[in-house]
Scaffold this active site. Structure first.
Site, PDB file in Angstrom:
ATOM      1  N   ARG A  31       0.847  -1.192   0.000  1.00 14.48           N
ATOM      2  CA  ARG A  31       0.000   0.000   0.000  1.00 14.48           C
ATOM      3  C   ARG A  31       0.883   1.244   0.000  1.00 14.48           C
ATOM      4  NH1 ARG A  31      -4.876   1.427   4.252  1.00 14.48           N
ATOM      5  NH2 ARG A  31      -3.284   0.997   5.850  1.00 14.48           N
TER       6      ARG A  31
ATOM      7  N   ASP B 259      -3.603   2.510  14.186  1.00 11.48           N
ATOM      8  CA  ASP B 259      -2.827   3.168  13.146  1.00 11.48           C
ATOM      9  C   ASP B 259      -3.404   4.552  12.930  1.00 11.48           C
ATOM     10  OD1 ASP B 259      -5.100   2.855  11.585  1.00 11.48           O
ATOM     11  OD2 ASP B 259      -4.182   1.476  10.148  1.00 11.48           O
TER      12      ASP B 259
END
Length: 525
Positions: free
Chosen positions: A165, A448
Site C-alpha cells: 500500500r 494506526d
C-alpha cells in the site's frame, strides 16, 4: 532535476548505503518521469476534493452519479484473477518493519499487505529502509537478527502473497523534490517498488500487486490506471501485470464503487471495506452537520445502519463485476498475560468474521498473526475448498443513498469516558508516530493513523457542536483541556508534549483539517 534534501544527505552511514541501493540514477529518472507526467492531474483532483467538500458544507449530500449510470447498468467484468490472488480468505497487514514483515509473511495468512501508509510513520529512514525490506522480501533474502532476544528470523518455505500500500494521493514526500516541488508520495512509493520488483515478481510467477488508499472518486482511480499503463510500458512489462485492490474507506468512494472498478478493470483485483477510515470519512465529510454526529467510537460497530449498508453494497458490487470483496480489519492484539480478556476478544473477532463470511466476503483483514487461525476458521466454514465465493451475487441487496447516510444509532451516547479514550488514544498514537512507529499497540488494539483520525475528528465534532454528554453537561474547551491534562499526566512517552501540541491544534482549530498526518509530518525527520 531531482533534489534530495541536505537533511537526508547528512543521515547515518547505514542509511546512506541503503539509499544508494534504492535511489539509483535509473530509479530517480523513473520517479521524475512519473511526477512530471501525473502530478498536475493529481493536484487538479485534490482541488476537486476541496470543491466537493465546500458543496457539502453548503448542504449537498453524496449520491450515485447520474452521468455514469450507463456504467452501472452495463455488462462488464474486471480482469481475471492471478493464481496467487485467487484465495484471499485471510489477509494480514502491518508496517514495512523488517521483523514484522517476516512474521506477517510467515503467519499462515494468504496475503500480506505491507503498509507504507497508515501503519507507517513516513520518516525518510522508514521509507527507504522499508523499500529495501520489500526488495529483499520479493527475492526471499529478507532476514533479521534480534540481538536482545538472540533470535533469528527468516522466511518459511510457504509465505503469504505480497501486496503493497503506497501513500495516498494527498501526501507528498518532502525529502525528494522534482523541479522545485515535493514529489507525490503515491508516485514515489509506487515508483520505487515497481521499478525494483516488477520484473522479479513476474519471473517468480507473481506480479506487482497494490492496495490503493483514500480514493474519493473514479477519476482518482482513473489516474492510478494511467500510472499503471505508463509504468508498464516504460518498464517493458505487459499491460495488466499490475493488480490493484481499492480500499473503500471514504463515503464518496462508497457511491462510486462500480465506477472505480470500471476505471481499473484491466488491473482491478477487488475492493476492501476499510472500516476505520470509513468512519473517519463520515465524520470529516459531515463535520459541520449536527445530524451526523456519531457517538463513542466503541458504539459505531459494523452492524449499525450506515456501516451495514456500506458492506452489503461492497459485496454485491464486487461479485457483480467478478472482483474479490474483502472484509474489514480485526485490530485486537492477544494479551498472553490476560487470558480472560483475550478469550473474550477472540470470541468477538470470530463473531465479526462469521458475519463477514456469511455476508459474502471472500476474505478479511487481521492485524496480528494470532488472529489468522481465528479468521481462517470462520471463512473455512463457508468457503470450504473454494478459493472465494464470487458466485454469491447478493441480488436481493438494493442499497439506497439514504441507507449509506443513515448514521442514527438508537440508544447511543457520547460519554466523558469516550472523550477521555479519544484523547488518550490520539496522544499515545501521535507520540508513537513521532518516534517513528506508525503501528502502535494501545489498550490491546493495534492502532494506526485511521483510528487516531477517528479520535481527533470526534473530539473536534463534539467540541465545536458543544455536544451534550451522557452526564448532561456539554463538551467545551475548558472540559477538553482538563481531561487532556489529566490524560497527559497518566501517560509516559518521549514526544508527548509535541503530540499534545498537534492534537490541540487539530481539535481547537475552527477549520477542520483534512488529515492529521499532514500537520504531524512537519515534525518528522
Amino acid at each position: 532535476m531531482a533534489l534530495i534534501t541536505a537533511a537526508v544527505n547528512n543521515s547515518s552511514d547505514a542509511l546512506q548505503e541503503t539509499q544508494k541501493q534504492i535511489l539509483t540514477p535509473e530509479v530517480i529518472n523513473f520517479v521524475i518521469a512519473l511526477q512530471r507526467e501525473f502530478n498536475a492531474t493529481r493536484k487538479a483532483l485534490l482541488a476537486k476534493r476541496r470543491e466537493k467538500q465546500n458543496a457539502i458544507n453548503e448542504g449537498m449530500l453524496p449520491d450515485f452519479l447520474p452521468a455514469s449510470k450507463h456504467i452501472r447498468e452495463a455488462s462488464w467484468q474486471v480482469a481475471s484473477c492471478p493464481a496467487d490472488l485467487l484465495d484471499r480468505r485471510v489477509e494480514i497487514t502491518g508496517p514495512v518493519d523488517r521483523k514484522m514483515m517476516i512474521n506477517a509473511l510467515n503467519s499462515g495468512a494468504k496475503v500480506f499487505m505491507a503498509d507504507l501508509e497508515d501503519a507507517n510513520a513516513p520518516s525518510w529512514e522508514n521509507i527507504i529502509q522499508g523499500q529495501q525490506n520489500l526488495k529483499d522480501a520479493v527475492r526471499r533474502t529478507i532476514s533479521y537478527e534480534d540481538p536482545a532476544k538472540g533470535k533469528s528470523y527468516e522466511l518459511n518455505e510457504e509465505i503469504a502473497t505480497l501486496l503493497v500500500r503506497p501513500r495516498g494521493w494527498h501526501l507528498e514526500e518532502k525529502h525528494f523534490t522534482v523541479d522545485g516541488t515535493a514529489v507525490s508520495a503515491s508516485l514515489f512509493d509506487f515508483g520505487l517498488y515497481m521499478f525494483h520488483n516488477a520484473q522479479e515478481l513476474l519471473k517468480r510467477g507473481s506480479g506487482p500487486y497494490f492496495y490503493l488508499p483514500k480514493l474519493e472518486s473514479h477519476l482518482e482511480a482513473r489516474l492510478w490506471n494511467e500510472v499503471f499503463n505508463y509504468s508498464q510500458d516504460k518498464l517493458n512489462i505487459p499491460r495488466g501485470s499490475i493488480r490493484a485492490t481499492v480500499l473503500i474507506e471514504t463515503i464518496h468512494a462508497a457511491f462510486k464503487m462500480e465506477e472505480i472498478l470500471y476505471e481499473l478493470r484491466e488491473h482491478a483485483a477487488g475492493l476492501n471495506a476499510g472500516r476505520w477510515d470509513y468512519i473517519f470519512s463520515v465524520i470529516k465529510t459531515f463535520h459541520r452537520r449536527e445530524d451526523f454526529i456519531l457517538p463513542d467510537r466503541d458504539q459505531v460497530t459494523m452492524t449499525v445502519p450506515f456501516m451495514h449498508a456500506y458492506t452489503e453494497l461492497l459485496v454485491k458490487t464486487c461479485h457483480k463485476r467478478g472482483a474479490h470483496a474483502i472484509g474489514g480489519m480485526a485490530a485486537f492484539i492477544p494479551n498472553r498475560r490476560d487470558p480472560e480478556v483475550t478469550e473474550h476478544a477472540l470470541a468477538k473477532v470470530a463473531e465479526d468474521k462469521h458475519r463477514e463470511a456469511n455476508q459474502g466476503s471472500d476474505g478479511t483483514w487481521v492485524a496480528h498473526p494470532d488472529l489468522v487461525p481465528v479468521a481462517k476458521k470462520e471463512f473455512d466454514a463457508v468457503l470450504a475448498d473454494k478459493p472465494h465465493q464470487k458466485e454469491v451475487l447478493r441480488s436481493e441487496v438494493d442499497i439506497k443513498p439514504q441507507q449509506l447516510l443513515n448514521t442514527e444509532i438508537p440508544g447511543s451516547t457520547i460519554t466523558e469516558a469516550g472523550v477521555r479514550k479519544n484523547i488518550s488514544v490520539a496522544l499515545q498514537y501521535l507520540d508513537s508516530w513521532l518516534c517513528g512507529n506508525g503501528a502502535a499497540a494501545i489498550n490491546n488494539l493495534m492502532e494506526d493513523a485511521a483510528t487516531a483520525e477517528i479520535s481527533r475528528a470526534q473530539l473536534w465534532q463534539w467540541l465545536h457542536h458543544s455536544s451534550k454528554l451522557a452526564d448532561g453537561e456539554r463538551l467545551n474547551r475548558g472540559r477538553y483541556e482538563r481531561i487532556r491534562d489529566e490524560e497527559l499526566k497518566s501517560l509516559t512517552g518521549l514526544r508527548l508534549a509535541e503530540a499534545a501540541e498537534i492534537l490541540d491544534s487539530l481539535v481547537t482549530n475552527p477549520v477542520f483539517e483534512t488529515f492529521l498526518t499532514l500537520r504531524a509530518y512537519d515534525y518528522l525527520d
